[in-house]
Enzyme design. Structure first.
Site, mmCIF file in Angstrom:
data_model
loop_
_atom_site.group_PDB
_atom_site.id
_atom_site.type_symbol
_atom_site.label_atom_id
_atom_site.label_comp_id
_atom_site.label_asym_id
_atom_site.label_seq_id
_atom_site.Cartn_x
_atom_site.Cartn_y
_atom_site.Cartn_z
ATOM 1 N N HIS A 278 0.809 -1.215 0.000
ATOM 2 C CA HIS A 278 0.000 0.000 0.000
ATOM 3 C C HIS A 278 0.849 1.275 0.000
ATOM 4 O O HIS A 278 0.296 2.377 -0.084
ATOM 5 C CB HIS A 278 -0.936 0.035 1.210
ATOM 6 N N ASP B 140 -4.642 -12.504 4.254
ATOM 7 C CA ASP B 140 -5.880 -11.915 4.753
ATOM 8 C C ASP B 140 -7.083 -12.263 3.883
ATOM 9 O O ASP B 140 -8.205 -11.862 4.188
ATOM 10 C CB ASP B 140 -5.753 -10.403 4.922
#
Length: 347
Positions: A161, A286
């Site tokens: 990110h 995740d």
């Protein structure tokens, strides 16, 4: 397969996490790395400690002023009256501000808003050290791939990110992007990044948005209802020389093994068409059905099948750890993925 891990990951111990207006304990904790190490042990892999990267390696993609801020900001932050233990921005930089001549602030509070995208990337006194070490793991894995092999980087904190000059979503230095750049610098004419974390790899996309030499592929939860919210849509294809060199496969919230594996297969097909000389995998767990930030419903068998499919591409590969926050299961999922990958990967 070789693996890399650095003890400085434990220097980063974030406390702050804001979810739906509620402050929670941060999920991105050293226990994640401890769990992943159990997976390496299960496979009989002893991780090596890589050297810390030189500043020039980080500046291949990251802005010098941003790296300076990440390193030096905690000391300045601590001088403010009533400052918290971690840097968390409480002002956001907007496109309107930039369009109207917005400029880089000089005070710690303003700088936090300038250099961070959200409240999920608290910067502590030793965050820079840990991020530097994580980048070292990714670069060491890339060096193995540059010689035709495959390696795993236990990179913590994660990186996909992070933009060139902005942290976000638990990420500070973009480890996978640096690995891809290192492979290019080592002679690979075309490099692909396959991101299978459940969140869109927005920082990686941003770094290679206008480049034709790196194909970025991301398989992730639909950003209409999931971080990073603003990007990660299928129509985002790159620009200029990079047009067509970005592929997003957003999936409906709740998608399980079948849909997730189909999207990965589509990504691998695009990588084959691109004729990549080397591959970087942004590996997030995740997407697991047991995750606290769950959007997808991938099983342990699904991760093993993904590992086998990616290994079957038989490309020199650097596997870089991204997200995954269920510390009870991370080691098991890593062992399943790497074990299946190794059965198919190039010798």
């Amino acid at each position: 397969m070789r693996a890399f891990d650095h003890p400085l990951e434990a220097a980063h111990t974030p406390q702050f996490f804001l979810a739906r207006g509620v402050q929670l304990p941060n999920f991105e904790v050293p226990a994640r790395a401890a769990s992943l190490r159990t997976g390496l042990t299960e496979l009989g892999l002893t991780p090596e400690v890589p050297p810390l990267p030189g500043r020039a390696a980080l500046e291949r993609l990251h802005a010098p002023d941003y790296l300076d801020w990440l390193r030096d900001a905690p000391a300045a932050w601590a001088t403010m009256p009533n400052a918290g233990a971690e840097i968390v921005g409480n002002v956001s930089l907007t496109p309107e501000m930039l369009a109207q001549g917005g400029r880089r602030p000089v005070k710690p509070t303003g700088l936090a808003g300038w250099y961070t995208a959200d409240t999920a990337c608290p910067v502590g006194p030793r965050t820079y050290e840990a991020a530097e070490a994580a980048a070292g793991c990714a670069l060491a894995a890339a060096a193995v791939a540059a010689k035709g092999g495959a390696a795993y980087a236990l990179a913590r904190p994660p990186g996909h990110h992070a933009y060139a000059a902005r942290a976000g979503g638990h990420c500070y230095v973009n480890n996978a992007a640096l690995a891809a750049q290192a492979l290019r610098d080592s002679g690979a004419a075309r490099v692909a990044v396959l991101d299978i974390d459940s969140h869109h790899g927005n920082g990686t996309q941003g770094m290679f948005w206008d480049r034709a030499d790196v194909l970025t592929v991301s398989v992730h939860g639909d950003p209409n209802g999931y971080y990073p919210w603003f990007v990660g849509y299928a129509e985002e294809r790159g620009t200029g020389p990079g047009e067509g060199c970005n592929l997003n496969r957003p999936l409906s919230i709740g998608t399980g093994d079948a849909g997730w594996l189909e999207a990965i297969a589509e990504g691998l097909s695009a990588i084959s068409t691109f004729r990549a000389d080397a591959l970087v995998v942004s590996l997030g767990f995740d997407a697991s059905e047991h995750e606290p930030l769950n959007a997808l419903q991938v099983t342990a068998d699904g991760f093993a099948r993904a590992g086998a499919a990616i290994g079957a591409a038989r490309l020199p590969t650097a596997i870089v750890q991204e997200g995954g926050y269920n510390v009870d299961l991370l080691g098991t999922l890593l062992a399943r993925f790497l074990g299946a990958f190794g059965e198919k990967a190039p010798g």
